[in-house]
Write a protein that holds these residues in place. Sequence first.
Motif, PDB file in Angstrom:
ATOM      1  N   ILE A 142      -3.827   7.784   3.638  1.00  0.00           N
ATOM      2  CA  ILE A 142      -3.755   8.732   4.748  1.00  0.00           C
ATOM      3  C   ILE A 142      -3.511   7.919   6.020  1.00  0.00           C
ATOM      4  CG2 ILE A 142      -4.973  10.473   6.106  1.00  0.00           C
ATOM      5  CD1 ILE A 142      -6.696  11.016   3.579  1.00  0.00           C
ATOM      6  N   GLY A 143      -2.468   8.281   6.782  1.00  0.00           N
ATOM      7  CA  GLY A 143      -2.142   7.508   7.976  1.00  0.00           C
ATOM      8  C   GLY A 143      -1.779   8.398   9.142  1.00  0.00           C
ATOM      9  N   HIS A 144      -2.050   7.908  10.331  1.00  0.00           N
ATOM     10  CA  HIS A 144      -1.723   8.637  11.564  1.00  0.00           C
ATOM     11  C   HIS A 144      -0.575   7.944  12.292  1.00  0.00           C
ATOM     12  CE1 HIS A 144      -2.414   9.556  15.980  1.00  0.00           C
ATOM     13  NE2 HIS A 144      -2.205  10.747  15.455  1.00  0.00           N
ATOM     14  N   SER A 145       0.394   8.725  12.744  1.00  0.00           N
ATOM     15  CA  SER A 145       1.458   8.277  13.628  1.00  0.00           C
ATOM     16  C   SER A 145       2.251   7.133  13.002  1.00  0.00           C
ATOM     17  CB  SER A 145       0.857   7.897  14.986  1.00  0.00           C
ATOM     18  OG  SER A 145       1.840   7.680  15.953  1.00  0.00           O
ATOM     19  N   GLN A 146       2.359   5.976  13.681  1.00  0.00           N
ATOM     20  CA  GLN A 146       3.229   4.916  13.181  1.00  0.00           C
ATOM     21  C   GLN A 146       2.673   4.213  11.945  1.00  0.00           C
ATOM     22  OE1 GLN A 146       4.129   1.697  15.867  1.00  0.00           O
ATOM     23  NE2 GLN A 146       2.114   0.771  15.667  1.00  0.00           N
ATOM     24  N   ILE A 165       0.003   3.312  -5.205  1.00  0.00           N
ATOM     25  CA  ILE A 165      -0.233   4.412  -4.266  1.00  0.00           C
ATOM     26  C   ILE A 165       0.054   5.732  -4.961  1.00  0.00           C
ATOM     27  CG2 ILE A 165       0.345   5.391  -2.018  1.00  0.00           C
ATOM     28  CD1 ILE A 165       1.395   2.602  -1.227  1.00  0.00           C
ATOM     29  N   ALA A 166      -0.959   6.594  -5.053  1.00  0.00           N
ATOM     30  CA  ALA A 166      -0.783   7.884  -5.724  1.00  0.00           C
ATOM     31  C   ALA A 166      -0.140   8.906  -4.798  1.00  0.00           C
ATOM     32  CB  ALA A 166      -2.142   8.411  -6.208  1.00  0.00           C
ATOM     33  N   LEU A 167      -0.505   8.866  -3.511  1.00  0.00           N
ATOM     34  CA  LEU A 167      -0.065   9.895  -2.565  1.00  0.00           C
ATOM     35  C   LEU A 167      -0.169   9.345  -1.155  1.00  0.00           C
ATOM     36  CD1 LEU A 167       0.606  12.965  -1.954  1.00  0.00           C
ATOM     37  CD2 LEU A 167      -1.874  13.302  -1.794  1.00  0.00           C
ATOM     38  N   MET A 168       0.821   9.679  -0.319  1.00  0.00           N
ATOM     39  CA  MET A 168       0.763   9.365   1.105  1.00  0.00           C
ATOM     40  C   MET A 168       0.696  10.664   1.897  1.00  0.00           C
ATOM     41  SD  MET A 168       0.731   7.440   3.717  1.00  0.00           S
ATOM     42  CE  MET A 168       1.144   7.310   5.443  1.00  0.00           C
ATOM     43  N   GLN A 169      -0.358  10.822   2.696  1.00  0.00           N
ATOM     44  CA  GLN A 169      -0.453  11.963   3.603  1.00  0.00           C
ATOM     45  C   GLN A 169      -0.270  11.432   5.023  1.00  0.00           C
ATOM     46  OE1 GLN A 169      -2.848  15.521   2.358  1.00  0.00           O
ATOM     47  NE2 GLN A 169      -4.245  13.929   1.684  1.00  0.00           N
ATOM     48  N   ALA A 170       0.788  11.895   5.689  1.00  0.00           N
ATOM     49  CA  ALA A 170       1.171  11.370   6.992  1.00  0.00           C
ATOM     50  C   ALA A 170       0.882  12.394   8.076  1.00  0.00           C
ATOM     51  CB  ALA A 170       2.652  11.001   6.985  1.00  0.00           C
TER      52      ALA A 170
END
Length: 375
Positions: A142-146, A165-170
């Motif tokens: 899970i990541g915010h912005s850049q 990495i199973a999933l990226m939530q941006a």
Amino acid sequence: MNWLQQSNYSHELHNVTTADGYQLQLQRLPRVGARPVLLLHGLLGSALSWLCLGAEKSLGFQLHRRHYDVWLANLRGSAPHGRHHLELTDVMLEFWRYSFHEHGAYDLPAIIDHIVEHTKRGSGSAEQLPQQELETQQILLIGHSQAFNAFLVLCALQPRYQQHIALMQALAPLTQLHEQVRFDARQVRNIMKFVKTRQKAKRFELFPVGEMRRMCNKKREQCEFYAKTLAGSALNNKKLLEIFNYDYLLQGGSARELQHLQQLWKSGDFIAYDYGPIENLQVYQSIEAMGYNLSHITVPIILYFGETDAIATPEGVHSIYARMLNSVRSVRRIGARKFNHFDFLIASEVKTLVNDKLIELMEQFLAGKLSYVIE
């Protein structure tokens, strides 16, 4: 970490050294054997971005209560846990020669390697584990912005890390920026003039802890303009400058990070840092900056946007979706009429508007029940 101790959460500190010598400290809210979740901060942030609203509202604590093994990254430059290097100190120009490229090329591989090493089960290497066990160990990102940019750099330059990495939530992702932001060329020039003035004065760090608050006490009207335009909090307009009083939210960064984002805005593409024709030839074997190849990214992605975000605008987020049709599984709008860039971290309703939604969609994904919705 005082925040974790005050909240009576057991935690661990983990030290990681990158291939280019930066020494980073990770915080972990451990649940041995549980699914690992890695939280990545954006520009000027740190691990505290995910804790600063306290135990009831902050995503880091909420995930731990949901029985996830929570890892909180501190990328290079964040104070105080990303300020060490094997040879450099943070008063040296060389220390600050980084942007999101180095976050993705060096910081993320080292962090992911460390998490994989500390969460793998059984004997043997990760490559020798059964497929089902490998999937259980895969990291939920899970990541915010850049932070999304750093993720893209990692996948483009070292695609083997995608297996971890199973999933990226941006949250509020941004990539190209050109004609997709709600500020004009004059405002960009003013920001870059500010950056260049600092660099001439040999101040290479961007907004050390506490500096933003001191500046805003002197230039309140200017700060109110930029806070309203670029940051938020849209749900707390009576306390518009409150964001700049979060000394634990704004933890410093490199001036080059802003320069790189300005280059994305100017070029209209997702490119590596442009050093100029001569140095580009040495670094990229081309007079032009390298473009990142995003065509082979296979990690499933969920994108989130706020209706009034001036940086990661709805148009900008949908352009990411259009470019990454094979990877993006869902695009979700935050259910508030006004929602700006930092509201993803500090809005008063962040738990119900953001955190509950992303945990719900993450668990739907893990259960194989995520709906393909583009909002």
